[in-house]
Design an enzyme around this catalytic site. Sequence first.
Site, PDB file in Angstrom:
ATOM      1  N   SER A 120      -0.069  10.513  -2.933  1.00  0.00           N
ATOM      2  CA  SER A 120      -1.181   9.798  -2.309  1.00  0.00           C
ATOM      3  C   SER A 120      -0.787   9.235  -0.952  1.00  0.00           C
ATOM      4  O   SER A 120       0.373   8.885  -0.721  1.00  0.00           O
ATOM      5  CB  SER A 120      -1.602   8.639  -3.229  1.00  0.00           C
ATOM      6  OG  SER A 120      -2.427   7.744  -2.536  1.00  0.00           O
ATOM      7  N   TYR A 146      -0.048   0.782  -8.521  1.00  0.00           N
ATOM      8  CA  TYR A 146      -0.458   2.195  -8.512  1.00  0.00           C
ATOM      9  C   TYR A 146       0.286   2.931  -7.396  1.00  0.00           C
ATOM     10  O   TYR A 146       0.914   3.961  -7.625  1.00  0.00           O
ATOM     11  CB  TYR A 146      -1.971   2.325  -8.294  1.00  0.00           C
ATOM     12  CG  TYR A 146      -2.360   3.684  -7.797  1.00  0.00           C
ATOM     13  CD1 TYR A 146      -2.611   3.908  -6.439  1.00  0.00           C
ATOM     14  CD2 TYR A 146      -2.406   4.767  -8.661  1.00  0.00           C
ATOM     15  CE1 TYR A 146      -2.920   5.164  -5.970  1.00  0.00           C
ATOM     16  CE2 TYR A 146      -2.718   6.038  -8.195  1.00  0.00           C
ATOM     17  CZ  TYR A 146      -2.970   6.226  -6.842  1.00  0.00           C
ATOM     18  OH  TYR A 146      -3.272   7.476  -6.376  1.00  0.00           O
ATOM     19  N   LYS A 161       3.384   6.037  -7.277  1.00  0.00           N
ATOM     20  CA  LYS A 161       3.381   7.292  -6.495  1.00  0.00           C
ATOM     21  C   LYS A 161       4.660   7.381  -5.663  1.00  0.00           C
ATOM     22  O   LYS A 161       5.303   8.418  -5.588  1.00  0.00           O
ATOM     23  CB  LYS A 161       2.145   7.353  -5.587  1.00  0.00           C
ATOM     24  CG  LYS A 161       0.840   7.560  -6.331  1.00  0.00           C
ATOM     25  CD  LYS A 161       0.847   8.842  -7.150  1.00  0.00           C
ATOM     26  CE  LYS A 161      -0.468   9.063  -7.867  1.00  0.00           C
ATOM     27  NZ  LYS A 161      -0.431  10.255  -8.767  1.00  0.00           N
TER      28      LYS A 161
HETATM   29  C1  WQD Z   1     -12.385   3.074   0.807  1.00  0.00           C
HETATM   30  C2  WQD Z   1     -13.038   2.056   1.721  1.00  0.00           C
HETATM   31  C3  WQD Z   1     -13.064  -0.174   0.853  1.00  0.00           C
HETATM   32  C4  WQD Z   1     -15.933   0.355  -2.362  1.00  0.00           C
HETATM   33  C5  WQD Z   1      -8.340   5.321  -2.604  1.00  0.00           C
HETATM   34  C6  WQD Z   1      -7.943   5.391  -4.029  1.00  0.00           C
HETATM   35  C7  WQD Z   1      -6.479   5.583  -4.192  1.00  0.00           C
HETATM   36  C8  WQD Z   1      -5.931   6.613  -3.262  1.00  0.00           C
HETATM   37  C9  WQD Z   1      -6.340   6.333  -1.829  1.00  0.00           C
HETATM   38  C10 WQD Z   1      -5.623   8.761  -4.280  1.00  0.00           C
HETATM   39  C11 WQD Z   1     -12.261   0.727   1.758  1.00  0.00           C
HETATM   40  C12 WQD Z   1     -14.480   0.359   1.072  1.00  0.00           C
HETATM   41  C13 WQD Z   1     -15.092   0.620  -1.295  1.00  0.00           C
HETATM   42  C14 WQD Z   1     -17.059  -0.483  -2.173  1.00  0.00           C
HETATM   43  C15 WQD Z   1     -16.456  -0.734   0.132  1.00  0.00           C
HETATM   44  N1  WQD Z   1      -6.408   7.906  -3.613  1.00  0.00           N
HETATM   45  N2  WQD Z   1     -15.364   0.092  -0.081  1.00  0.00           N
HETATM   46  N3  WQD Z   1     -17.291  -0.994  -0.927  1.00  0.00           N
HETATM   47  O1  WQD Z   1      -8.988   2.007  -1.024  1.00  0.00           O
HETATM   48  O2  WQD Z   1      -8.732   4.063   0.395  1.00  0.00           O
HETATM   49  O3  WQD Z   1      -8.041   4.058  -2.049  1.00  0.00           O
HETATM   50  O4  WQD Z   1      -7.764   6.317  -1.827  1.00  0.00           O
HETATM   51  O5  WQD Z   1      -4.526   8.610  -4.664  1.00  0.00           O
HETATM   52  O6  WQD Z   1      -6.323   6.005  -5.540  1.00  0.00           O
HETATM   53  O7  WQD Z   1      -8.329   4.191  -4.652  1.00  0.00           O
HETATM   54  O8  WQD Z   1     -10.461   4.055  -1.348  1.00  0.00           O
HETATM   55  O9  WQD Z   1     -12.807   4.351  -1.940  1.00  0.00           O
HETATM   56  O10 WQD Z   1     -11.561   2.339  -2.867  1.00  0.00           O
HETATM   57  O11 WQD Z   1     -12.150   2.419  -0.442  1.00  0.00           O
HETATM   58  O12 WQD Z   1     -16.681  -1.223   1.248  1.00  0.00           O
HETATM   59  O13 WQD Z   1     -17.853  -0.782  -3.118  1.00  0.00           O
HETATM   60  O14 WQD Z   1     -14.332   1.753   1.205  1.00  0.00           O
HETATM   61  O15 WQD Z   1     -12.976  -1.551   1.215  1.00  0.00           O
HETATM   62  O16 WQD Z   1     -12.315   0.217   3.069  1.00  0.00           O
HETATM   63  P1  WQD Z   1      -9.024   3.469  -0.910  1.00  0.00           P
HETATM   64  P2  WQD Z   1     -11.786   3.283  -1.736  1.00  0.00           P
END
Ligand code: WQD
Length: 351
Positions: free
Chosen positions: A126, A151, A155
């Site tokens: 990741s 998490y 990784k």
């Molecule tokens: C993206 C953006 C949130 C929800 C993920 C996976 C992790 C890894 C990396 C694989 C952020 C914003 C989110 C909401 C929002 N993947 N958001 N409102 O944090 O990059 O991590 O990708 O290994 O497993 O969790 O992804 O989709 O949680 O958030 O504003 O209701 O969307 O703050 O800026 P993230 P995400």
Amino acid sequence: MAKILVTGGCGFIGSHTVVDLFEHGFDVISIDDNSRSTTYLIDGIEKITGKKLKNYKVDLKNFDETQAVFEENKDIVGVIHFAAYKAVGESVAMPLEYYENNMFGLINLLKCIRDYHIQNFVFSSSCTVYGNPDAIPVTEKSPTKKAESPYGATKQMGEVVIEDFTKAHGGKSILLRYFNPVGAHPTNHLGELPLGKPQNLVPAITQFAIGKLPSFSVWGTDYDTRDGSCIRDYIHVCDIARAHTLALQYMLENRNESNLEIFNLGTGNGVTVLEAIKAFETASGTQLNYQVGPRRPGDVVAIYANNNHVVEKLGWVIEHDILSMMKTAWAWEQKVKQDEQLMLSQNGNLN
Ligand code: WQD
């Protein structure tokens, strides 16, 4: 046909990868304890490929049961390892369960790979290993930083374990560092099935838009970015799946340059949360009445990939843009709702 073992084959990325492997002539089996998945996606795989995936409902933390799968399938030539817990927030609340599940599962799997002399291993890693990068886009040589969550730590530690394993026991390993996998299969037979309230952006958007969630907040619009919201590299799950087949073929054809190689799986395009919302509105034809909430602890401000290495070495061609990601994610959400309504009407519950 070369037989591949996919762990987590009933999951979101695992099921899409199984389809891509079947479509490229591989024989595939799965180990998935269904603790975070169901067999619902196995039906989807069969609808797309006409092939029934054989899944061994085994917990990788149980070494004997895991080994029995290898004993029964001595013709496995490669392993792709997806099966792990992956909710960032949950890992902060339950670190021991994350370290136990993700690390013990990996170590038991590697013991079997060692004992059954399997030479080709692909690990689901990741972009979280990069933490909050000092410079973007990130390449595979960008420094890794202390993980923001247990998490992410599993990784990072997983990558170290695999590096030492490969040095000691040989064989070939590839670490695929995913950015943000989103979307669903264009046939609408496969997609993401988050358990409980979705933490990730796209399922939160689609569940809010379809009325499953009462509200949807953008976690912070006061960041130092072009529109104040965080930047990510969203990548279609089918493009992610494709890269796994290419990585296996790269190793099976002995084109690899070393025994351990790392590839970033991202589009190379940074998209803000507000831009992602705009893309969803365009793709779905619906307006999203979101709220603006406080920043989410642990969020990386901005990260996206330099993907030159994987494009050059694996010949990876990205086929889906952000509109396709949103279109397929929305179609899938609507299909899941229809299926749930059908199940409710037929047997009064969702089981
Ligand atoms: C993206 C953006 C949130 C929800 C993920 C996976 C992790 C890894 C990396 C694989 C952020 C914003 C989110 C909401 C929002 N993947 N958001 N409102 O944090 O990059 O991590 O990708 O290994 O497993 O969790 O992804 O989709 O949680 O958030 O504003 O209701 O969307 O703050 O800026 P993230 P995400």
